[in-house]
Design a protein around this motif. Structure first.
Motif, short mmCIF file in Angstrom:
data_model
loop_
_atom_site.label_atom_id
_atom_site.label_comp_id
_atom_site.label_asym_id
_atom_site.label_seq_id
_atom_site.Cartn_x
_atom_site.Cartn_y
_atom_site.Cartn_z
N ASN A 151 0.86 -1.06 0.11
CA ASN A 151 0.06 0.00 0.03
C ASN A 151 0.78 1.35 -0.02
OD1 ASN A 151 0.86 -0.16 2.51
ND2 ASN A 151 -1.21 -0.11 3.43
N LEU A 206 3.16 2.41 1.77
CA LEU A 206 3.65 3.11 3.20
C LEU A 206 5.28 3.07 2.90
CD1 LEU A 206 1.76 1.73 6.07
CD2 LEU A 206 1.43 3.89 4.92
N ALA A 221 -4.16 7.82 -2.23
CA ALA A 221 -5.03 7.63 -1.09
C ALA A 221 -6.32 6.61 -1.39
CB ALA A 221 -5.46 8.80 -0.62
N PHE A 246 -2.05 -3.76 12.06
CA PHE A 246 -0.80 -3.29 12.31
C PHE A 246 -0.11 -4.33 13.48
CE2 PHE A 246 -2.47 0.21 10.19
CZ PHE A 246 -1.37 0.63 9.36
N ASN A 278 -2.16 0.42 16.38
CA ASN A 278 -2.28 1.72 15.78
C ASN A 278 -3.68 2.09 15.55
OD1 ASN A 278 0.23 0.75 15.13
ND2 ASN A 278 0.44 1.85 13.09
N TRP A 283 -6.74 4.77 16.62
CA TRP A 283 -6.75 6.38 16.86
C TRP A 283 -7.29 6.45 18.23
CZ3 TRP A 283 -9.47 5.20 11.80
CH2 TRP A 283 -8.39 5.07 10.79
N HIS A 311 -8.00 8.99 20.10
CA HIS A 311 -8.96 9.98 20.57
C HIS A 311 -10.28 9.64 20.06
CE1 HIS A 311 -8.03 10.51 16.31
NE2 HIS A 311 -8.98 11.46 16.38
N VAL A 328 -13.18 8.97 4.27
CA VAL A 328 -12.37 8.75 3.07
C VAL A 328 -13.29 8.10 2.11
CG1 VAL A 328 -10.50 7.39 2.39
CG2 VAL A 328 -10.19 8.38 4.43
N ARG A 348 4.36 7.93 15.37
CA ARG A 348 3.68 7.78 13.86
C ARG A 348 2.63 6.88 13.86
NH1 ARG A 348 7.77 6.45 10.11
NH2 ARG A 348 6.99 4.44 9.82
N GLU A 349 2.47 5.96 14.91
CA GLU A 349 1.62 5.04 14.69
C GLU A 349 -0.04 5.14 14.10
OE1 GLU A 349 3.06 5.12 17.63
OE2 GLU A 349 4.47 3.04 17.42
N SER A 350 -0.38 6.36 14.95
CA SER A 350 -1.99 6.63 14.34
C SER A 350 -2.03 7.03 13.19
CB SER A 350 -2.63 7.29 15.66
OG SER A 350 -2.01 8.70 15.42
N GLU A 394 0.31 6.90 10.66
CA GLU A 394 0.57 5.82 9.55
C GLU A 394 -0.74 5.11 9.38
OE1 GLU A 394 3.37 2.27 10.20
OE2 GLU A 394 4.32 3.62 8.85
N ALA A 395 -1.55 4.95 10.28
CA ALA A 395 -2.60 3.98 10.19
C ALA A 395 -3.66 4.74 9.36
CB ALA A 395 -3.43 3.69 11.46
N ALA A 396 -3.75 6.11 9.61
CA ALA A 396 -4.73 7.04 8.73
C ALA A 396 -4.19 7.00 7.18
CB ALA A 396 -4.68 8.51 9.38
N THR A 397 -2.84 7.33 7.08
CA THR A 397 -2.19 7.40 5.69
C THR A 397 -2.87 6.06 4.99
OG1 THR A 397 -0.23 8.24 6.59
CG2 THR A 397 -0.41 7.46 4.35
N ALA A 398 -2.46 4.82 5.65
CA ALA A 398 -2.96 3.51 5.02
C ALA A 398 -4.38 3.25 4.76
CB ALA A 398 -2.40 2.33 5.97
N PHE A 399 -5.19 3.96 5.72
CA PHE A 399 -6.60 4.17 5.43
C PHE A 399 -6.94 4.94 4.45
CE2 PHE A 399 -8.57 0.85 8.11
CZ PHE A 399 -7.71 0.38 8.60
N GLY A 400 -6.06 5.67 3.66
CA GLY A 400 -6.46 6.64 2.57
C GLY A 400 -6.84 8.00 2.88
N PHE A 401 -6.19 8.06 4.26
CA PHE A 401 -6.42 9.78 4.96
C PHE A 401 -5.22 10.67 4.47
CE2 PHE A 401 -9.21 8.28 8.24
CZ PHE A 401 -10.19 9.23 8.21
N ARG A 402 -5.42 12.01 3.95
CA ARG A 402 -4.46 12.82 3.55
C ARG A 402 -5.02 14.11 3.55
NH1 ARG A 402 -4.97 15.14 -1.44
NH2 ARG A 402 -7.13 14.67 -2.40
N ILE A 441 -7.58 13.46 12.36
CA ILE A 441 -6.62 12.69 13.16
C ILE A 441 -5.41 13.03 13.96
CG2 ILE A 441 -4.90 10.48 12.84
CD1 ILE A 441 -7.87 9.82 12.10
#
Lengths: 262, 218
Positions: free
Chosen positions: A60, A62, A93, A103, A107, A109, A111, A125, B116-118, B120-128, B136
């Motif tokens: 993907n 990364l 994206a 992961f 990982n 979120w 919050h 998304v 960077r974990e959260s 990185e997860a956001a990036t992997a899920f298509g957030f930008r 996030i």
């Protein structure tokens, strides 16, 4: 060289061809090719530093591979068709949103509540309707046995519960492919079972999965194919029944010996 | 002495008016500083080295100017550039410019520690882009930064007092005008001090609430 447009096999969800990746002078992936067919589970095995996690993270983007190509259901990832022009961040994206990832360190979120973790990306998304997404997320939480935790924040969960949320979060995207990056390596031994159980039901339910793992039991019982990596190369691949009882290469024998004795 | 406080009490409406200005200046100033500071924090965290260096340079410069000097510049200096702000706007301008730099620094320091974990997860899920920041990154920063932001808010409340020198009708200005008119300096200033103290306690209470929210969200 002729650039293939996707795979000729329509059942092929993931098609990795000749992937290379170096960090400085350290060659981590040295021409890896691999396919995962629809509904199949492929386990990536290998000693640490063999490149399996990097391979997964290249799928993907990364990590950006140096060379080679990756196709998801016949569509190129990371590069536009033709393989010369890189995808824009928005195209990338969109492509990433078709792949679910679980992961090693969850990982999640922090919050957001458990339910919010599940619906965050589908709503923001994928732009799907909130009602539909929430209903699906609640079903997913039931599937992983965490309905009663839906309004709890991640830091109140055990490692096993966190990882089950991580899996449900990935599923909420309705991904074409699920990537698991050592999903049980950060867990206390007594919590591994609950996560492996969820992964087994997924594999048996027809999810398409690429799993980096050290859980030989899972690979043996659940995988359709195991792939052994070492030094950035695929050294052996085959059906688990073959691989675990009658490995063809010395390297595989050595690797298995260490795991059987450990 | 009691009589002095009686005099101040008779003109409490002027203190209230001053207090309202102090509150509005603080809230508007802090909100704008937080908003612009967030954008500056993104520049401070940019992957491009020139962007980082330039934004860091500007932030450092802003933090090194005495607040009073900024207020003077905004009110007396800007007209030379053809920009005439009234006292109130000039005061707000100084507050925003000065505190944007501090807010950006606060958020950058929290951002670095975010892990960077959260992300990185956001990036992997298509957030930008903007959604990655608003959904996030910044929610986590604001939760973790609430004690520091609260601290800065108290700083802003106190800094508004300086604006009396460019005749912004805030709390200190009101107290000062009452004392000079009726010769009750002690009573007038003590009254203002008590109001400032109460205001800061309110901020502390707010921080306490946010901190409890943050605790379960770490």
């Amino acid at each position: 060289m002729v650039e293939h447009v996707g795979s000729t096999n329509p059942e092929c969800v993931l098609d990795i061809r000749g992937l290379t990746k170096s960090f400085g002078t350290n060659v981590v992936l040295d021409g890896v090719s691999l396919t995962v067919e629809r509904g199949k589970t492929v386990c990536l095995l290998g000693p640490s530093g063999s490149g399996k996690s990097t391979l997964l993270r290249c799928v993907n983007f990364l990590e950006k591979p140096d060379q080679g190509s990756i196709y998801l259901s016949g569509r190129r990832i990371g590069m536009r068709e033709g393989g010369v022009i890189p995808m824009s961040t928005s195209e990338l994206a969109q492509a990433r949103a078709r792949i679910g990832m679980v992961f090693q360190h969850f990982n999640l979120w922090p919050h957001l509540t458990v339910l919010q973790n599940l619906i965050e990306a589908p709503i923001h998304v994928q732009r799907r309707s909130r009602d539909e997404v929430v209903a699906e997320a609640e079903m997913l939480l039931e599937r992983v046995g965490l309905t009663d935790k839906k309004d709890v924040f991640p830091n109140r969960l055990s490692g096993g519960q966190k990882q089950r949320v991580g899996i449900a979060r990935a599923l909420a995207m309705k991904p074409e492919l699920l990537l698991f990056d050592e999903p049980t390596s950060a867990l206390d031994p007594e919590l591994v079972g609950e996560v492996v159980a969820v992964m087994k039901t997924l594999a048996e339910g027809g999810s398409t999965m690429l799993v980096v793992t050290h859980e030989m039991g899972f690979a043996r019982e659940t995988a359709n194919e195991v792939v052994l990596m070492d030094g950035g190369r695929v050294v052996e691949k085959g059906q688990p029944s073959e691989f675990f009882t009658n490995p063809k290469t010395d390297r595989a024998r050595q690797f298995l010996q260490r795991y059987v004795s450990a | 002495m009691t009589r002095d406080f009686g005099v101040v009490w008779e003109h409490a409406d002027r203190l209230v008016e001053g207090l309202l200005n102090t509150i509005i200046l603080t809230l508007v100033g802090a909100s704008l500083a937080l908003l612009i500071g967030s954008l500056v924090a993104i520049l401070l965290m940019s992957s491009s080295r020139p962007v980082r260096l330039i934004s860091q340079g500007i932030v450092d410069l802003m933090r090194c100017i005495p607040f009073l000097m900024l207020a003077y510049l905004a009110y007396y200096g800007l007209p030379s550039l053809g920009l005439n702000l009234d006292n109130w706007t000039a005061g707000l301008f100084a507050i925003v410019v000065y505190n944007t730099a501090y807010m950006a620094e606060i958020m950058r320091s929290i951002w670095i520690g975010l892990g960077r974990e959260s992300i990185e997860a956001a990036t992997a899920f298509g957030f930008r882009g903007p959604r990655l920041y608003t959904r996030i990154i910044f929610p986590q920063i604001f939760l973790a930064a609430s004690p520091m932001i609260g601290n800065q808010l108290i700083q802003i409340i106190k800094d508004t007092a300086f604006l009396t020198i460019i005749a912004v009708p805030e709390l200190t200005h009101a107290a000062s005008s009452i004392q000079s008119q009726y010769f009750v300096p002690f009573a007038a200033f003590i009254a203002a001090v008590l109001i400032y103290w109460a205001l800061c306690m309110l901020v502390e209470a707010g921080v306490f609430v946010v901190e409890r929210l943050a605790e379960v969200r770490r």
